[in-house]
Design a protein around this motif. Structure first.
Motif, PDB file in Angstrom:
ATOM      1  N   ALA A 110       0.828  -1.425   0.073  1.00 39.50           N
ATOM      2  CA  ALA A 110      -0.047  -0.077   0.118  1.00 39.50           C
ATOM      3  C   ALA A 110       0.956   1.327  -0.081  1.00 39.50           C
ATOM      4  CB  ALA A 110      -0.856  -0.008   1.229  1.00 39.50           C
ATOM      5  N   ALA A 111       0.464   1.940  -0.308  1.00 42.41           N
ATOM      6  CA  ALA A 111       0.735   3.100  -0.197  1.00 42.41           C
ATOM      7  C   ALA A 111       1.831   3.766  -0.377  1.00 42.41           C
ATOM      8  CB  ALA A 111       0.572   3.917   0.552  1.00 42.41           C
ATOM      9  N   ALA A 112       2.016   3.960  -0.961  1.00 43.05           N
ATOM     10  CA  ALA A 112       3.430   4.678  -1.369  1.00 43.05           C
ATOM     11  C   ALA A 112       4.188   5.196  -0.331  1.00 43.05           C
ATOM     12  CB  ALA A 112       2.967   5.723  -2.384  1.00 43.05           C
ATOM     13  N   THR A 113       3.991   4.457   0.759  1.00 45.93           N
ATOM     14  CA  THR A 113       4.672   4.989   2.115  1.00 45.93           C
ATOM     15  C   THR A 113       5.847   3.684   2.444  1.00 45.93           C
ATOM     16  OG1 THR A 113       2.891   3.911   3.500  1.00 45.93           O
ATOM     17  CG2 THR A 113       2.807   6.274   2.891  1.00 45.93           C
TER      18      THR A 113
ATOM     19  N   LYS B 187      15.229  -5.268  -2.086  1.00 42.28           N
ATOM     20  CA  LYS B 187      15.574  -4.916  -0.769  1.00 42.28           C
ATOM     21  C   LYS B 187      14.576  -3.559  -0.442  1.00 42.28           C
ATOM     22  CE  LYS B 187      19.188  -6.582   1.653  1.00 42.28           C
ATOM     23  NZ  LYS B 187      19.147  -6.988   2.956  1.00 42.28           N
ATOM     24  N   ILE B 188      13.800  -3.730   0.657  1.00 38.58           N
ATOM     25  CA  ILE B 188      12.706  -2.678   1.153  1.00 38.58           C
ATOM     26  C   ILE B 188      13.004  -2.293   2.450  1.00 38.58           C
ATOM     27  CG2 ILE B 188      10.549  -2.353   1.423  1.00 38.58           C
ATOM     28  CD1 ILE B 188       9.663  -4.135  -0.649  1.00 38.58           C
ATOM     29  N   SER B 189      13.326  -1.090   2.889  1.00 45.85           N
ATOM     30  CA  SER B 189      13.617  -0.544   4.123  1.00 45.85           C
ATOM     31  C   SER B 189      12.667   0.717   4.323  1.00 45.85           C
ATOM     32  CB  SER B 189      14.732  -0.223   4.382  1.00 45.85           C
ATOM     33  OG  SER B 189      15.219   0.130   5.682  1.00 45.85           O
ATOM     34  N   THR B 190      11.755   0.936   5.301  1.00 40.92           N
ATOM     35  CA  THR B 190      10.879   1.753   5.597  1.00 40.92           C
ATOM     36  C   THR B 190      11.364   2.543   6.795  1.00 40.92           C
ATOM     37  OG1 THR B 190       9.287   0.495   4.948  1.00 40.92           O
ATOM     38  CG2 THR B 190       8.671   2.457   5.768  1.00 40.92           C
ATOM     39  N   ASP B 191      11.538   3.990   6.702  1.00 38.91           N
ATOM     40  CA  ASP B 191      11.840   4.909   7.532  1.00 38.91           C
ATOM     41  C   ASP B 191      10.837   6.208   7.769  1.00 38.91           C
ATOM     42  OD1 ASP B 191      13.128   6.067   9.991  1.00 38.91           O
ATOM     43  OD2 ASP B 191      14.974   6.585   9.025  1.00 38.91           O
ATOM     44  N   LEU B 192       9.672   5.773   8.329  1.00 35.37           N
ATOM     45  CA  LEU B 192       8.732   6.737   8.229  1.00 35.37           C
ATOM     46  C   LEU B 192       8.605   7.730   9.683  1.00 35.37           C
ATOM     47  CD1 LEU B 192       5.455   4.923   6.737  1.00 35.37           C
ATOM     48  CD2 LEU B 192       6.885   6.907   5.854  1.00 35.37           C
ATOM     49  N   GLY B 193       9.541   7.154  10.436  1.00 37.08           N
ATOM     50  CA  GLY B 193       9.705   7.883  11.891  1.00 37.08           C
ATOM     51  C   GLY B 193       8.396   7.572  12.702  1.00 37.08           C
ATOM     52  N   LEU B 194       7.717   6.284  12.575  1.00 38.36           N
ATOM     53  CA  LEU B 194       6.606   5.938  13.148  1.00 38.36           C
ATOM     54  C   LEU B 194       6.932   5.869  14.768  1.00 38.36           C
ATOM     55  CD1 LEU B 194       4.723   3.819  10.645  1.00 38.36           C
ATOM     56  CD2 LEU B 194       4.053   6.085  11.474  1.00 38.36           C
ATOM     57  N   PRO B 195       5.882   6.181  15.615  1.00 40.25           N
ATOM     58  CA  PRO B 195       6.388   5.722  17.098  1.00 40.25           C
ATOM     59  C   PRO B 195       6.230   4.437  17.350  1.00 40.25           C
ATOM     60  CG  PRO B 195       4.082   6.591  16.912  1.00 40.25           C
ATOM     61  CD  PRO B 195       4.738   6.557  15.617  1.00 40.25           C
TER      62      PRO B 195
ATOM     63  N   LEU C 295       5.410  -4.536   5.435  1.00 38.11           N
ATOM     64  CA  LEU C 295       6.539  -3.946   4.291  1.00 38.11           C
ATOM     65  C   LEU C 295       6.478  -2.303   4.852  1.00 38.11           C
ATOM     66  CD1 LEU C 295       6.055  -5.523   1.087  1.00 38.11           C
ATOM     67  CD2 LEU C 295       7.827  -6.236   2.767  1.00 38.11           C
ATOM     68  N   ALA C 296       5.295  -2.047   5.596  1.00 36.40           N
ATOM     69  CA  ALA C 296       5.521  -0.565   5.793  1.00 36.40           C
ATOM     70  C   ALA C 296       6.419   0.202   6.897  1.00 36.40           C
ATOM     71  CB  ALA C 296       4.080  -0.118   6.371  1.00 36.40           C
ATOM     72  N   THR C 297       7.198  -0.765   7.527  1.00 33.61           N
ATOM     73  CA  THR C 297       8.145  -0.553   8.541  1.00 33.61           C
ATOM     74  C   THR C 297       9.307  -1.531   8.344  1.00 33.61           C
ATOM     75  OG1 THR C 297       8.631   0.197  10.746  1.00 33.61           O
ATOM     76  CG2 THR C 297       7.129  -1.861  10.278  1.00 33.61           C
ATOM     77  N   GLY C 298      10.739  -0.876   8.914  1.00 38.21           N
ATOM     78  CA  GLY C 298      11.635  -1.964   8.824  1.00 38.21           C
ATOM     79  C   GLY C 298      12.252  -2.399   7.567  1.00 38.21           C
ATOM     80  N   THR C 299      13.300  -3.294   7.647  1.00 45.76           N
ATOM     81  CA  THR C 299      13.899  -3.648   6.603  1.00 45.76           C
ATOM     82  C   THR C 299      13.519  -5.293   6.178  1.00 45.76           C
ATOM     83  OG1 THR C 299      15.744  -2.181   6.790  1.00 45.76           O
ATOM     84  CG2 THR C 299      16.214  -4.049   5.561  1.00 45.76           C
ATOM     85  N   HIS C 300      13.382  -5.306   4.859  1.00 46.25           N
ATOM     86  CA  HIS C 300      12.850  -6.671   4.306  1.00 46.25           C
ATOM     87  C   HIS C 300      13.516  -6.791   2.966  1.00 46.25           C
ATOM     88  CE1 HIS C 300       9.395  -6.483   7.082  1.00 46.25           C
ATOM     89  NE2 HIS C 300       9.392  -5.127   6.963  1.00 46.25           N
ATOM     90  N   THR C 301      13.419  -8.260   2.931  1.00 44.84           N
ATOM     91  CA  THR C 301      14.046  -8.771   1.341  1.00 44.84           C
ATOM     92  C   THR C 301      12.949  -9.601   0.707  1.00 44.84           C
ATOM     93  OG1 THR C 301      16.267  -8.896   2.344  1.00 44.84           O
ATOM     94  CG2 THR C 301      15.673 -10.241   0.610  1.00 44.84           C
ATOM     95  N   LEU C 302      12.850  -9.209  -0.505  1.00 45.01           N
ATOM     96  CA  LEU C 302      11.848  -9.734  -1.537  1.00 45.01           C
ATOM     97  C   LEU C 302      12.394 -10.710  -2.461  1.00 45.01           C
ATOM     98  CD1 LEU C 302       8.999  -6.783  -1.878  1.00 45.01           C
ATOM     99  CD2 LEU C 302       8.861  -8.867  -0.327  1.00 45.01           C
ATOM    100  N   ARG C 303      11.882 -11.733  -2.802  1.00 44.52           N
ATOM    101  CA  ARG C 303      12.090 -12.364  -4.126  1.00 44.52           C
ATOM    102  C   ARG C 303      11.122 -12.296  -5.179  1.00 44.52           C
ATOM    103  NH1 ARG C 303      14.703 -17.306  -1.246  1.00 44.52           N
ATOM    104  NH2 ARG C 303      12.650 -18.248  -1.808  1.00 44.52           N
ATOM    105  N   VAL C 304      11.517 -11.656  -6.436  1.00 45.52           N
ATOM    106  CA  VAL C 304      10.423 -11.268  -7.359  1.00 45.52           C
ATOM    107  C   VAL C 304      10.558 -12.140  -8.490  1.00 45.52           C
ATOM    108  CG1 VAL C 304       9.879  -9.348  -6.254  1.00 45.52           C
ATOM    109  CG2 VAL C 304      11.745  -9.447  -8.236  1.00 45.52           C
ATOM    110  N   ALA C 305       9.595 -12.505  -9.277  1.00 47.02           N
ATOM    111  CA  ALA C 305       9.783 -13.129 -10.568  1.00 47.02           C
ATOM    112  C   ALA C 305       8.291 -12.829 -11.318  1.00 47.02           C
ATOM    113  CB  ALA C 305       9.673 -14.679 -10.365  1.00 47.02           C
ATOM    114  N   ALA C 306       8.655 -12.692 -12.808  1.00 42.84           N
ATOM    115  CA  ALA C 306       7.497 -12.378 -13.450  1.00 42.84           C
ATOM    116  C   ALA C 306       7.649 -13.031 -15.051  1.00 42.84           C
ATOM    117  CB  ALA C 306       7.297 -10.901 -13.734  1.00 42.84           C
ATOM    118  N   ASP C 307       6.551 -13.422 -15.463  1.00 39.66           N
ATOM    119  CA  ASP C 307       6.825 -13.927 -16.827  1.00 39.66           C
ATOM    120  C   ASP C 307       5.374 -13.433 -17.283  1.00 39.66           C
ATOM    121  OD1 ASP C 307       6.861 -15.197 -19.124  1.00 39.66           O
ATOM    122  OD2 ASP C 307       6.945 -17.019 -18.384  1.00 39.66           O
TER     123      ASP C 307
END
Length: 407
Positions: free
Chosen positions: A38-41, A81-89, A120-132
């Protein structure tokens, strides 16, 4: 997302061509290359880069946008690689406890993408992606000793949570699931290139290596003051025009709020078996239809908002005509909940939840009256004591001014 234009040196003809290039880019953005949340956040850790910048032929912003428009990458596999730093409490586990309780009470499945991918809206995550092609995509969220996979194969959408051994089965026509395929550099670039006006500067800012590929850097900067957005940098593959990395840095400086990037990428056709799914033995299966039937009545609870200027879903007594104030990066969405503002501990029956919510915001006053501002490093929201809401990628003072002007 906010609109943009080319740099100030471009003449009218160039701007017209840029607009045409942008429209083609939005039209031909390949959905199979996007993974969604979501979100572009969503924030991301910068993709691993090789040392040294590649020496590539010079290119204009218009030409680079045209390259994105012509990009037709249908097949790929890699790691994002995905990492979110919105500064949420830090809520001390309150949110996860509430989600866990909802799942245990039968309100949902831990394999439902709308629940799982909110992580995925917070912290650091790793995704494996595939498309055909447009009918086959797979996203795997790698966790400690567990994995969550979301697979689209033809008309079927499967979600599987290995930790709980739960399966979710839906259909590709379910728009709430397709909206979640928007979190790779390609998807976020699509959002950034949706419209063009004089509120933004777009330039080419050198080159870089991303996931072993040579790339140009497209730099997007708001010209307006008062926005929380500083810059958006997009690494574009020099050969295919595929966006490889998307980084959003706030106006306040510091670490990126959103930074999505490939760390590994192959444009070879993935094996057909990549998109196969067989329900594991003993797994609990929740279908799209059964999940809807089991969902609680959301009367009086937050719901989906309507389009600007139209009545939306329930929020308190229901938002009264969601509208947008201002233009470009200073746009502020506003609506009336039809109820009261943020509850205090005493107002919520003496419980702790109202007090916790109230303590997360800052009290403000103005001509409009008084209210509470909830802030992140990107999105801020003002909730007035009489139930009006103002939200945008703008500063706290901009929200107060908007509320004063609307009084």
């Amino acid at each position: 997302m906010a609109p943009y234009e080319t740099d100030d040196s471009a003449d009218t003809g160039e701007r017209d061509e840029l607009r045409a290039g942008r429209r083609r880019a939005a039209r031909y953005i390949v959905p199979v290359t996007v993974v969604g949340v979501a979100a572009a956040t969503i924030g991301l850790v910068p993709a691993l880069a090789d040392s040294g910048d590649p020496n590539l032929p010079k290119i204009t912003a218009q030409q680079l946008i045209d390259k994105i428009a012509k990009s037709d990458v249908q097949q790929l596999s890699g790691t994002v690689k995905i990492s979110t730093d919105l500064g949420l409490p830090n809520l001390g586990g309150l949110e996860s406890s509430m989600l866990s309780g909802a799942t245990k009470s039968g309100d949902g499945s831990s394999a439902d993408p709308t629940t799982k991918l909110t992580e995925l809206a917070t912290g650091t995550h790793t995704l494996r992606v595939a498309a055909d092609g447009p009918d086959k995509q797979k996203i795997s969220l790698l966790e400690n000793a567990a994995e969550y996979s979301l697979i689209h194969n033809g008309k079927d959408v499967w979600g599987y949570d290995s930790q709980s051994n739960e399966v979710y089965h839906g259909t590709a026509a379910d728009s709430s699931k397709s909206d979640e395929t928007r979190a790779t550099p390609k998807g976020l670039t699509d959002e950034a290139l949706k419209s063009v006006d004089a509120t933004t500067s777009v330039t080419v800012d050198g080159t870089e290596h991303v996931a072993g590929r040579d790339a140009y850097k497209l730099l997007i900067k708001p010209k307006q003051s008062g926005t929380t957005v500083g810059t958006i940098s997009i690494a574009v593959d020099s050969k295919t025009g595929l966006p490889l990395k998307f980084t959003l840095t706030p106006a306040s400086g510091g670490a990126a709020v959103v930074d999505v990037g490939f760390t590994q990428l192959s444009l070879a056709k993935p094996a057909a078996s990549t998109f196969d799914f067989k329900t594991p033995k003993g797994a609990k299966v929740t279908t799209e239809d059964s999940a809807k039937k089991a969902a609680p009545d959301h009367s009086g609870k937050p719901g989906r908002l309507g389009k600007p200027g139209k009545s939306g879903g329930d929020l308190g007594k229901g938002p009264d005509g969601l509208t947008v104030l201002g233009k470009g990066w200073n746009s502020i969405a506003t609506f009336d909940t039809g109820g009261q503002g943020v509850p205090s501990g005493s107002a919520s029956g003496g419980g702790d939840l109202g007090g916790v919510i109230s303590s997360l915001g800052d009290k403000v006053k103005g001509t409009f009256g008084s209210g509470t501002v909830f802030s992140t490093r990107l999105i801020n929201a003002l909730v007035t004591d009489d139930g009006k809401v103002y939200v945008g990628a703008v500063t706290k003072s901009a929200l107060v001014k908007a509320a004063d002007a609307a009084k």
